[in-house]
Write an enzyme that holds these catalytic residues in place. Sequence first.
Site, PDB file in Angstrom:
ATOM      1  N   THR A 282       2.577 -10.209  -0.717  1.00  0.00           N
ATOM      2  CA  THR A 282       1.698  -9.912  -1.872  1.00  0.00           C
ATOM      3  C   THR A 282       0.947  -8.711  -1.436  1.00  0.00           C
ATOM      4  O   THR A 282       0.992  -8.027  -0.443  1.00  0.00           O
ATOM      5  CB  THR A 282       0.832 -10.810  -2.647  1.00  0.00           C
ATOM      6  OG1 THR A 282      -0.640 -11.074  -0.986  1.00  0.00           O
ATOM      7  CG2 THR A 282       1.266 -12.156  -2.476  1.00  0.00           C
ATOM      8  N   ASP A 283       0.631  -8.003  -2.509  1.00  0.00           N
ATOM      9  CA  ASP A 283      -0.408  -6.784  -2.778  1.00  0.00           C
ATOM     10  C   ASP A 283      -1.754  -7.577  -2.356  1.00  0.00           C
ATOM     11  O   ASP A 283      -1.651  -8.573  -2.182  1.00  0.00           O
ATOM     12  CB  ASP A 283      -0.235  -5.823  -3.484  1.00  0.00           C
ATOM     13  CG  ASP A 283      -0.942  -4.630  -3.092  1.00  0.00           C
ATOM     14  OD1 ASP A 283      -1.334  -4.195  -2.068  1.00  0.00           O
ATOM     15  OD2 ASP A 283      -0.682  -3.415  -3.809  1.00  0.00           O
TER      16      ASP A 283
END
Length: 565
Positions: A282-283
């Site tokens: 994920t960011d």
Amino acid sequence: MIDLKNKPFYLKEEDIKWVNETLADLTIDEKISQLFCLIAYSAEDNYLKWLAEDLKIGGIMCRVMPKDEVCKTVEVLQQNCKIPLLIAANLETGGAGVCLDGTKIGSEMGIAATNDKNMAKALGEVCGKEGSVLGVNWSFAPIVDIDLNFRNPITNTRTFGNDKNMVRDFGVAYIEEIQKNGIAACAKHFPGDGVDERDQHLVTSINSLSCEEWLSSFGEVYKAMIDCGVKTIMCGHIMLPSFVKKYNPNILDEDILPATLSSEIVTKLLKEELGFNGLVITDSTTMAGLNMALPREKIVPLTIAAGCDMFLFTKNLEEDFMYMRKGYDEGIITNDRLNEAVSKILALKASLGLHKNNNLPKYAEIDQTLEAKRFLNLAKEVADKSITLVKNKENILPISPNKYKRVLFYSLESSGGNMGFSVAVGANLRLMEKLQKTGFEVTLFKPKPGFEGTMGSAKEIKNNYDLIIYSANLATKSNQTVVRIEWCEPMGANVPVYMTSVPTIFISLENPYHLLDAPRVKTYINTYGSTDIILDSLVDKLLGKSEFKGHSPVDAFCGKWDTRL
């Protein structure tokens, strides 16, 4: 099923055995801990030992620190962990992305402006060599967003521009070179930023392209990244409604989620349709673009359930670990999905040889590698090839003290920002000093009090100055929604209104789109950065000692007709 023998891991039987045996030896809590990639703000021993030995996290990202702090951080972590850690950094512009003593080769857009793919290869080499000697093994780069919307506040010079072919080719060149140097690349931000004008740090942004438009642009870019063997991809908090509706035709608009929470985007599009077999992270999960979608308790496990393999950062460490465990206990994360995600993490580590190496900084090589003469020469070459003369309507270049002795200098500069993406405060004054050293008499503009005479009378300006130079040092940065020029008070005192009376040059150091707010300036230059190497090259070009060689990687005219006048 994960194919560990083929792209992008290419593991041998002994490596696969290590992955399987390590996975089998982990408790559920230890597997869950491997999902987390946290952040190193401090090199304090007890904190780092706690992360590695007690929490048993899977990885950590280093913010920019002095080389000694980076080395100490890596050493303490790797010497106290049960399983070697992934050590990440934002190696977007060079070794300067992790170390204050590293080389800054140039922004991605500066690299693209050279129109030379070898410069993207050089960027990958410098990031790889400088990062690896410090113990970094994972680069959160390249950014392969396509800068289609000039108003986007976060892509901008961090991208290779708005041409999908250049983004694709330069991205591949970076990936191939950095991975040769033992650092895993991470293409970001899937499914693609640069379409919306909003910042996913502050709001869930939207890639509004149709399926056909996406496949022929971002889809081509990511397919090329996958085909060249990129080991990891970062998923953004960006909606892609067209594909969500393709895979789930009955979904309501209000139920569409950002990619990080969407099995349609991560699993069906990225893993199944595009065939990505590597690790998905994920960011940053602290961003509002993720957190406004659902309650945090649901968000944390859903990222893994949707197909992401690793969870970047936490809002509250204890709470997020608890939410992840609860998500597993309640079946949101199935046992198969947990094992698959952890297997990907272990496979990435094995593909980098972390299970065989001591993974410590290469102390004997650090001083001769960081800011090596060859790397600094590469930075000079990038500056020379990238600085772009966008407009030259009056042919006032080159300038000289003999021709334009008296210069009125307008400095437009934002304050320092956060997260490592902000401007180098003081670049305008450094440029002014460099001009003074070449013989110009440079006066820094300061607005006068009151409304009358704020800018000085037209006669005064014309009689006292031979040349006006604007220098804008205004960069995009995280959590900033406005990247346009804010003219000073009172009454926009520094607006360029004397350009029809006095020759005027507008220089943008950090943002290629300032013609939007200064459309009728006749001479406009983009440099894509503000290092001293870039400023020295700029002065040489202003004086005619060097040609302007840059090619604009974006539409610097912002699609407006008046900006071309």
